[in-house]
Every structure is written in structure tokens, then in C-alpha cells.
Enzyme design. Structure first.
Site, short mmCIF file in Angstrom:
data_model
loop_
_atom_site.label_atom_id
_atom_site.label_comp_id
_atom_site.label_asym_id
_atom_site.label_seq_id
_atom_site.Cartn_x
_atom_site.Cartn_y
_atom_site.Cartn_z
N ALA A 192 29.04 2.77 56.90
CA ALA A 192 30.26 1.98 56.73
C ALA A 192 29.95 0.67 56.01
O ALA A 192 30.73 0.22 55.16
CB ALA A 192 30.90 1.71 58.09
N PRO A 249 28.60 -0.62 66.55
CA PRO A 249 27.24 -0.72 67.08
C PRO A 249 26.26 0.02 66.17
O PRO A 249 26.57 1.12 65.70
CB PRO A 249 27.33 -0.04 68.45
CG PRO A 249 28.77 0.05 68.77
CD PRO A 249 29.53 0.04 67.48
N ASP A 267 28.86 11.87 56.66
CA ASP A 267 29.17 10.49 57.07
C ASP A 267 29.89 9.73 55.95
O ASP A 267 30.93 9.12 56.16
CB ASP A 267 27.90 9.73 57.45
CG ASP A 267 27.37 10.14 58.82
OD1 ASP A 267 27.86 11.14 59.36
OD2 ASP A 267 26.47 9.45 59.34
N GLY A 324 25.18 6.41 66.10
CA GLY A 324 25.87 7.66 65.75
C GLY A 324 27.30 7.40 65.32
O GLY A 324 28.07 8.32 65.07
N LEU A 325 27.67 6.11 65.21
CA LEU A 325 29.04 5.76 64.79
C LEU A 325 29.12 5.44 63.30
O LEU A 325 30.15 4.97 62.81
CB LEU A 325 29.55 4.57 65.61
CG LEU A 325 30.07 4.93 67.01
CD1 LEU A 325 30.14 3.69 67.90
CD2 LEU A 325 31.44 5.58 66.93
N GLY A 326 28.04 5.64 62.59
CA GLY A 326 28.08 5.50 61.13
C GLY A 326 28.01 4.06 60.64
O GLY A 326 28.52 3.75 59.55
N SER A 327 27.39 3.20 61.41
CA SER A 327 27.36 1.78 61.06
C SER A 327 26.78 1.50 59.67
O SER A 327 27.40 0.81 58.85
CB SER A 327 26.59 1.04 62.17
OG SER A 327 25.90 -0.04 61.67
O1 PMV Z 1 23.38 9.99 63.36
P1 PMV Z 1 24.47 10.06 62.33
O2 PMV Z 1 25.75 9.50 62.80
O3 PMV Z 1 24.07 9.53 61.00
O4 PMV Z 1 24.80 11.62 62.09
C1 PMV Z 1 23.81 12.48 61.59
C2 PMV Z 1 24.36 13.85 61.44
C3 PMV Z 1 23.30 14.91 61.09
O5 PMV Z 1 23.99 16.14 60.96
C4 PMV Z 1 22.26 15.04 62.17
C5 PMV Z 1 22.61 14.59 59.76
C6 PMV Z 1 23.49 14.74 58.54
O6 PMV Z 1 23.08 14.25 57.49
O7 PMV Z 1 24.55 15.39 58.61
#
Ligand code: PMV
Length: 318
Positions: free
Chosen positions: A111, A101, A152, A105-108
Site C-alpha cells: 500500500a 500494521p 497484493d 499480512g495486511l499489505g502495508s
Molecule cells: O503476506 P502477504 O500479505 O504479502 O501475502 C502473501 C501471499 C502469498 O500468497 C503467500 C505470496 C504471494 O505473492 O501471493
């Protein structure tokens, strides 16, 4: 010329998001049940330099050269071409699909970049190492994320659990005992860039207070690593709860995310927190039993999707 394909998994940050941008450690694991895929195939008799992109999930179809140079898909293609003459690249089509999705926050996005970089580079005759994929993906991340920590691209390109400290060599996590995480999607797109910017403003206005919060989050990550490596994952639950409170202090949670976190805890999760940039996106909950019941309760509380991800044990090579 044969076709080349590559996949890259989703990811979750277990502990340490935001603080990781300020030099504190964070822990992340891949989520292989969802993935991005890129397939690069030659266009027979096509003009060299013609790179077509097909991404039906986002209704995109056309020449890479027609995309804005900052477009993440074009940026991933350009990262591979690097110093080469783009006009000399054999005509090809890059097909992109993903079951991750987006903006959750799952790194779409990461990836997708990693899969393109790995497949396109192989198509051009150069098989990259995981670390090379990670580095090139990081370059793409910088274009549209500003100041990414690098966590990520590291966990996704290496597809292994990592303990990550910005600017230092990362380490793989050795997981003595497997554990299960329920991932619940709020259905509200996360806003990582905005959240990172917001936290930065707060930190600029009151560095002492925010450095203290980042430090406390960093301590949680260190304790979590210890528990994971010594085979006591059940004790991660209270650390998740503490980490979520600190993310609330950073004002990156929302009433919807808090609601899902509370529902998971009430239904029997050992602990829960938001994961990723926040302001939307996903929460994660540590589950020992009753996963169906907990998934049901978080869905009742507003999650549009809930899935279980098992983090298997993994031993580091000697
Ligand atoms: O929202 P995501 O899954 O891209 O995670 C971001 C993580 C943060 O620590 C907020 C930003 C980062 O670059 O590490």
C-alpha cells in the site's frame, strides 16, 4: 506546482494464499479502514533532482538518493521516474504515513508503494490508471519479495475485491450479500519471503503431494467465489476452516496463529484461518454476530489488535 496526495488501502487474502504462487486462484478484498498515504509537495527553490523522503512512522528522513537502491521506498520512487533523467525531476518532498500494521499480512508495504507511485506520478504530471499503479507496484514487489504472485498489488491498486489467477487477467468479485470479517493480529511479524521459500523447498522435495495441496486450496477458492457471487457468504466459514488446515499442512501456521483461529471459532465465528504469508501476522474470522465477544476472546488468546472489516456488496458493471 501544487502538492499531490494519494492513499491506498490495506488488504486481506480471504482464500488461496501460497497456492496462488503455483497458479491456483485466490480471493482478496481491500480493507479501507486502514490505509497508507503519500503526499508529494514541491520544495520551493530546491535543486532539481532533490527528492526528500519523510517517513516518521519508521523514523526515516533524508534524500531518496541516499537510500539503498533496493530500499522499497526508493524503488517506488525509481519505478515512477523510469526512463526519465532523475536530475530533471523538480525538487520535492514525499511524506509517507500509514495506519496499516506492518508485516502483518495486511499489505502495508504494498500500500505504501502504491500510494507513492500514484502521488509521485501525478506530481510529475502523469495521472496513472489503477492498472498502471498495479503494474509499477508489482515491479517494486519483485525487488524485495522475489516471486510475488501479484495479488497484493492488484487488490490494493484497484481497491476492489478480486478473484486472482497468476498470469491471467484478474476479475473483480461481485458480492451479492455483505459479510463481516474480524481481523486479529498476532503481534508477531509475518515472514512472507521465508514462508514462500519454505513452501517452495517442500514442493521441490515432494511435488506430487504439494501440487495436490495447492489444488485443494484452489478448489476452495473457486467454491468461495461461487458462494460470494450467489449471496451465501455464511457458508464461507467451513471453507475458511478447510483452507486453514491446508495451510497448516504447508507448515506456514504457528501455534500462536492456531490459538487465535481456535479462540475465534470457539467464541462463535463461523470459520477462521490465517491470512497472508503466515509464520506470524494476522488471522481472519467470518462473523455473523457477537463480534465484541469474539474480539474479546481472541484478545484473551493473545491478539494484540482486533478489528472488524465489513465487506460491502458490490455489483459488477454490465
Ligand atoms: O503476506 P502477504 O500479505 O504479502 O501475502 C502473501 C501471499 C502469498 O500468497 C503467500 C505470496 C504471494 O505473492 O501471493
Amino acid at each position: 506546482m501544487p502538492a499531490f496526495s494519494a492513499t491506498a488501502p490495506g488488504k486481506i487474502i480471504l482464500f488461496g494464499e501460497h497456492a496462488v504462487v503455483y497458479g491456483e486462484p485466490a480471493l482478496a478484498v481491500p480493507v479501507p479502514t486502514v490505509q497508507a498515504r503519500a503526499v508529494v509537495s514541491p520544495i520551493i527553490d530546491g535543486d532539481s533532482g532533490d527528492i526528500q523522503i519523510e517517513a516518521p512512522d519508521i523514523s526515516l528522513s533524508g534524500a531518496a538518493a541516499d537510500l539503498n537502491p533496493d530500499h522499497p521506498l526508493r524503488a517506488a520512487v525509481n519505478a515512477v521516474i523510469g526512463e526519465r533523467d532523475p536530475g530533471g525531476v523538480p525538487a520535492c518532498k514525499i511524506n509517507i504515513s500509514s495506519t496499516i500494521p506492518s508485516a502483518s499480512g495486511l499489505g502495508s508495504g504494498t500500500a505504501v508503494s502504491a500510494a507513492i507511485i500514484r502521488a509521485f506520478s501525478a506530481f510529475l504530471g502523469r495521472r496513472l490508471t489503477d492498472e498502471q499503479v498495479s503494474q509499477l507496484t508489482f515491479e517494486v514487489e519483485k525487488i524485495y519479495h522475489g516471486t510475488p504472485s501479484g495479488i497484493d498489488n492488484t487488490v490494493i491498486a484497484h481497491h476492489k475485491p478480486v478473484y486472482y489467477l497468476k498470469g491471467e487477467p484478474f476479475s473483480f468479485l461481485s458480492i451479492l450479500k455483505p459479510f463481516s470479517i474480524l481481523i486479529a493480529d498476532s503481534g508477531i511479524p509475518g515472514h512472507t519471503g521465508e514462508a514462500v521459500h519454505h513452501v517452495r523447498q517442500k514442493w521441490i522435495n515432494d511435488p506430487e503431494r504439494y501440487d495436490q495441496i495447492f489444488k485443494s486450496i484452489g478448489e476452495i477458492s473457486k467454491n468461495a467465489m461461487e458462494l460470494i457471487q450467489t449471496g451465501s457468504p455464511a457458508m464461507l466459514g467451513s471453507l475458511m476452516d478447510e483452507n486453514h488446515s491446508l495451510l497448516q499442512s504447508l507448515e506456514v501456521s504457528t501455534p500462536e496463529l492456531d490459538n487465535l483461529v481456535n479462540a475465534a471459532r470457539k467464541a462463535g465465528a463461523l470459520g477462521a484461518k490465517l491470512s497472508g504469508g503466515g509464520l506470524g501476522g494476522i488471522i481472519i474470522a467470518l462473523i455473523e454476530e457477537g463480534e465484541d465477544q469474539i474480539a474479546e476472546e481472541v484478545t484473551q488468546a493473545g491478539a494484540v489488535h482486533a478489528m472488524l472489516s465489513r465487506v460491502p456488496s458490490s455489483q459488477l458493471p454490465d
